[in-house]
Design a protein around this motif. Structure first.
Motif, PDB file in Angstrom:
ATOM      1  N   TYR B 265     -12.550  -7.506   7.558  1.00 24.19           N
ATOM      2  CA  TYR B 265     -11.413  -8.172   7.771  1.00 24.19           C
ATOM      3  C   TYR B 265     -11.601  -9.043   8.826  1.00 24.19           C
ATOM      4  O   TYR B 265     -11.113 -10.302   8.784  1.00 24.19           O
ATOM      5  CB  TYR B 265     -10.345  -7.322   8.132  1.00 24.19           C
ATOM      6  N   LEU B 271      -8.339 -12.736   3.801  1.00 23.56           N
ATOM      7  CA  LEU B 271      -7.884 -11.261   3.507  1.00 23.56           C
ATOM      8  C   LEU B 271      -6.623 -11.018   4.359  1.00 23.56           C
ATOM      9  O   LEU B 271      -6.626 -10.992   5.436  1.00 23.56           O
ATOM     10  CB  LEU B 271      -8.674 -10.370   3.585  1.00 23.56           C
ATOM     11  N   ARG B 272      -5.547 -10.312   3.559  1.00 19.68           N
ATOM     12  CA  ARG B 272      -4.308  -9.913   4.300  1.00 19.68           C
ATOM     13  C   ARG B 272      -4.388  -8.589   4.434  1.00 19.68           C
ATOM     14  O   ARG B 272      -4.370  -7.455   3.660  1.00 19.68           O
ATOM     15  CB  ARG B 272      -3.228 -10.237   3.401  1.00 19.68           C
ATOM     16  N   PRO B 274      -3.312  -4.699   5.406  1.00 17.40           N
ATOM     17  CA  PRO B 274      -2.275  -3.938   5.223  1.00 17.40           C
ATOM     18  C   PRO B 274      -1.626  -3.348   6.345  1.00 17.40           C
ATOM     19  O   PRO B 274      -0.454  -3.408   6.775  1.00 17.40           O
ATOM     20  CB  PRO B 274      -2.575  -3.193   3.856  1.00 17.40           C
ATOM     21  N   ARG B 322       0.627  -7.651  -6.830  1.00 18.12           N
ATOM     22  CA  ARG B 322      -0.246  -8.522  -5.938  1.00 18.12           C
ATOM     23  C   ARG B 322      -0.552  -7.408  -4.741  1.00 18.12           C
ATOM     24  O   ARG B 322      -1.728  -7.557  -3.925  1.00 18.12           O
ATOM     25  CB  ARG B 322       0.913  -9.211  -5.370  1.00 18.12           C
ATOM     26  N   GLU B 323       0.481  -6.360  -4.326  1.00 20.09           N
ATOM     27  CA  GLU B 323      -0.016  -5.471  -3.331  1.00 20.09           C
ATOM     28  C   GLU B 323      -1.246  -4.772  -3.648  1.00 20.09           C
ATOM     29  O   GLU B 323      -2.029  -4.452  -2.820  1.00 20.09           O
ATOM     30  CB  GLU B 323       1.190  -4.725  -3.134  1.00 20.09           C
ATOM     31  N   ARG B 325      -3.758  -6.040  -5.524  1.00 21.36           N
ATOM     32  CA  ARG B 325      -4.930  -6.705  -5.274  1.00 21.36           C
ATOM     33  C   ARG B 325      -5.195  -6.614  -3.953  1.00 21.36           C
ATOM     34  O   ARG B 325      -6.522  -6.700  -3.287  1.00 21.36           O
ATOM     35  CB  ARG B 325      -4.705  -7.986  -5.838  1.00 21.36           C
ATOM     36  N   ASP B 326      -4.155  -6.779  -3.137  1.00 19.69           N
ATOM     37  CA  ASP B 326      -4.404  -6.826  -1.628  1.00 19.69           C
ATOM     38  C   ASP B 326      -5.146  -5.568  -1.323  1.00 19.69           C
ATOM     39  O   ASP B 326      -6.070  -5.862  -0.213  1.00 19.69           O
ATOM     40  CB  ASP B 326      -3.058  -6.818  -0.780  1.00 19.69           C
ATOM     41  N   ALA B 329      -8.742  -5.871  -2.229  1.00 15.69           N
ATOM     42  CA  ALA B 329      -9.458  -7.136  -1.863  1.00 15.69           C
ATOM     43  C   ALA B 329     -10.761  -6.895  -0.879  1.00 15.69           C
ATOM     44  O   ALA B 329     -11.655  -7.270  -1.105  1.00 15.69           O
ATOM     45  CB  ALA B 329      -8.735  -8.093  -1.119  1.00 15.69           C
TER      46      ALA B 329
END
Lengths: 465, 465
Positions: B265, B271-272, B274, B322-323, B325-326, B329
């Motif tokens: 990260y 990258l987002r 969580p 989408r979440e 994939r996050d 990721a």
């Protein structure tokens, strides 16, 4: 017995702990045959090792003297794999029976090869797990035999063959080399996975002495139903629908043609028949789950949908353990063939699933054309492409035309791209027919392997290849 | 190039269709190395067969002239298994790329060996099934390579390694013999199961040209969560609880230590993240089911119980694709090591699950004692006993002390009863260390097999054994 043989047995007896080598004439009759129905053969001696070292010592001496060795487990095989061979010794692993370790974090169990399957299953249950290889002979068969024949059974559709339940093996090669490969990890790609070669080789490439088994989480719910379908096309629709709706919860799918179902109920009046005499093909469907609050409902939804779609004509869902046992009873009555039919010729064929219905019809027709009073009973693990066919010609009594029936059925199976053995193995009985489902290149490669690992051909001589 | 070599290449070129043999100097650079990071090696020639017959012709000639052959698929292996060998030819199967058949009743797919994994997956999806071998290189790697290395990946915990997805194989032996064993049946015990020997042998026993793959029912629901735990003991409790509550629905369990999670990260700001920067060990838990009306609820019940038991500190359940994939990721960012770390030394160790936490701590400590600025990133498929460790010594720049790091880590893994390769294979890179996780008896048996099937040692010479 020649002098040389006597000398060999003397050396063998001296090299092993007292009581390990039983001279042939003194050996119990039970070591002289397996469940293949072949005529008993008395071996030169029966060796009953208590340890891997005993097995290694025995094989070292046999290798040096080119003495044939027939390995035995619970003797329940029906292809003759454990049948003694004249002039050879028998190595029976029944004294190597112990559950050595249950690892509850890795979900593994380490056992000696002679441990009965039922003992393995019970030890897994006791530790809160399940061992998912299961078959009718569970009380007698040994885990080493299950592995060396890559046993199948009732739950292959979900859990796979014995191969998929073995993480590690210890085995002894023909020359006495001990290969200790007691891996516990799900993944191990460090070089060739040697155990794969031993599994299913019916004791012709090495003798399995210990195994690390993979345990499964024990399902917290089991649902069982008996369905009746009009024809094989409907059976295929039920299989497809059950797979789609139940996913990995589908743990058994056992199909019984009227020939099997009606004959066994007719011959065994103590069995309680769930439906009236309505004909049709019957299926035992079993689902196992981990969501007990919901699983039964989901199972009934699945069956309800299949009834609504018109592919299932009748269905009974077991409401108690007793009803579950009743549903399975006829499928498990296969040990009663002797009482119901007399002598039989048994097949364990694999065929592309879609072809099985036509195959049963065609085989029944061809057999009847040749033997008008023939009784061909059909049933099997259809989800695994596995058809069992049991044939009896009443008028032939104790002299069933075995070779002619074999020729006819194996010829048809080979012609349809099937296998002559889905789960029982080749042993002695099916060896003449191996070429029906394996090419010359495949057979030659098998022989190369055999030659590489057992150049003197002492392990289970004359079997498989 | 000696006259003999030139003669050989002339014969090879003449025997194969035009355009099949590319002389080494004209071959594209990409054939000269795989993803192992080893220095490129230019082969004598690159052969690009279009058929099994081309492969057989090539091997027959190579066998006659004792010419070494390096088989290649998508070249994505990181153990050097597909790395060219000086003075040898390369046989790349990229032109043998085709899905030949999807059998929707048997749930099988027949493919040529050079077909990319992503193509196989897409064809399965299109037919309403799923092919459950999956790994990061899916777009580039070839199915033949996946099989010959017995690839693992993210869903082994539920579906097993590549081995468990292969029903039949066609392969060519070193002498050019074609063994066509394109079985489609789940069960086939007709003699030795030869494909088992080929799977995972990294092209050293034969060259895979076609495969019959086993397809799975496609789950109708997928639930994904990211959990944060205080320590490895808690991770083990989560694994145990998830297995018990989700049974076969548990399809991924990916653990990331802070060393991996925070470094990736930190190095990849796109990258987002969580959670906030709370430390701890993160786990991706995935469940797949066939009861969409109930599965999500059951997944949340399971996670809720784990939070209540105090083994999970924080949890996020993905509410959208989408979440999802996050969440994945960061785990899938492993192709970005070059950008984040520079040059690395990568490990793919297997260890008894319970020992993995202590192993990570001990390895981190030992590495830091030797290289004070070391960055050891830990993550892996812990449910499969598989730990990935990626090591970078910043001060060493492009000259990482690879051998010293290998010695240290493989020494520790061997000492702990682990395997030096859980899924990546041995190839060239790990060959010197094979003895750390295999005994002399195991190695000798592997060499016997190699000698039996490739007596002239032409297949992938110098690799594995």
């Amino acid at each position: 017995m020649t002098d040389t043989t006597a000398d060999f047995l003397g050396r063998l007896t001296a090299a092993l702990p007292p009581g390990t080598v039983i001279p042939g004439p003194e050996a119990q009759d039970r070591y002289c045959h397996d469940w293949s129905g072949l005529a008993p053969v008395r071996p030169l001696a029966v060796v009953l090792p208590r340890s891997t070292e005993d097995v290694a010592t025995c094989l070292r001496l046999c290798h040096a003297s080119e003495m044939g060795v027939v390995p035995q487990g619970g003797l329940t095989g029906i292809a003759g794999g454990a049948q003694p061979v004249a002039g050879c010794i028998v190595l029976n692993l029944e004294r190597m029976s112990a559950v050595e370790e249950v690892d509850t974090v890795m979900a593994t169990m380490t056992v000696q090869a002679g441990t009965p399957l039922a003992t393995v299953q019970a030890a897994a249950e006791e530790a809160g797990f399940a061992f998912m290889v299961d078959l009718g002979a569970r009380g007698s068969c040994a885990i080493g035999g299950n592995i060396s024949t890559n046993a199948g059974g009732n739950r292959v559709i979900r859990y796979g063959m014995a191969r998929e339940h073995v993480l590690g093996l210890e085995f002894v090669l023909a020359d006495g080399t001990v290969v200790r490969s007691l891996n516990k990890m799900l993944k191990n790609n460090a070089g060739y996975d040697l155990k794969q070669m031993l599994i299913g080789s019916e004791g012709t490439l090495g003798i399995i002495t210990r195994a690390v088994l993979r345990l499964q989480a024990k399902p917290t719910s089991v649902s069982t139903a008996l369905c009746r379908c009009a024809d094989f096309e409907a059976v295929l629709s039920v299989l497809k629908g059950a797979r789609k709706r139940l996913g990995p919860s589908l743990t058994a799918f056992e199909v019984m043609w009227p020939s099997f179902y009606d004959t066994m109920y007719g011959g065994l009046p103590q069995l309680r028949r769930p439906f009236g005499n309505g004909g049709g093909i019957h299926i035992i469907v079993e689902a196992s789950g981990f969501d007990p609050g919901r699983d039964a409902e989901r199972f009934e939804e699945c069956l309800g949908a299949l009834v609504e779609e018109g592919v299932v004509d009748d269905v009974i869902v077991a409401a108690s353990e007793r009803e579950t046992r009743d549903i399975w009873a006829v499928r498990e009555s296969v040990s009663e063939y002797g009482r119901v039919l007399g002598r039989i010729v048994a097949f364990d064929i694999g065929l592309p699933t879609t072809m099985i219905g036509d195959f049963v019809d065609a085989a029944t027709r061809e057999l009847a054309a040749r033997w008008p009073d023939v009784r061909p009973l059909a049933y099997g693990h259809i989800g695994d492409s596995n058809l069992h066919l049991v044939v009896n010609v009443p008028s032939a009594g104790d002299h069933q035309p075995e070779h002619e029936i074999d020729d006819l059925v194996y010829g048809m199976a080979g012609g349809a791209g099937g296998t002559i053995s889905a789960e029982h193995g080749i042993g002695l009985v099916k060896k003449p027919y191996l070429g029906r489902s394996r090419s010359e290149a495949e057979l030659a490669t098998m022989r190369r392997l055999k030659q590489a690992l057992d150049p003197r051909g002492i392990l289970n001589p004359g079997k498989v290849v």
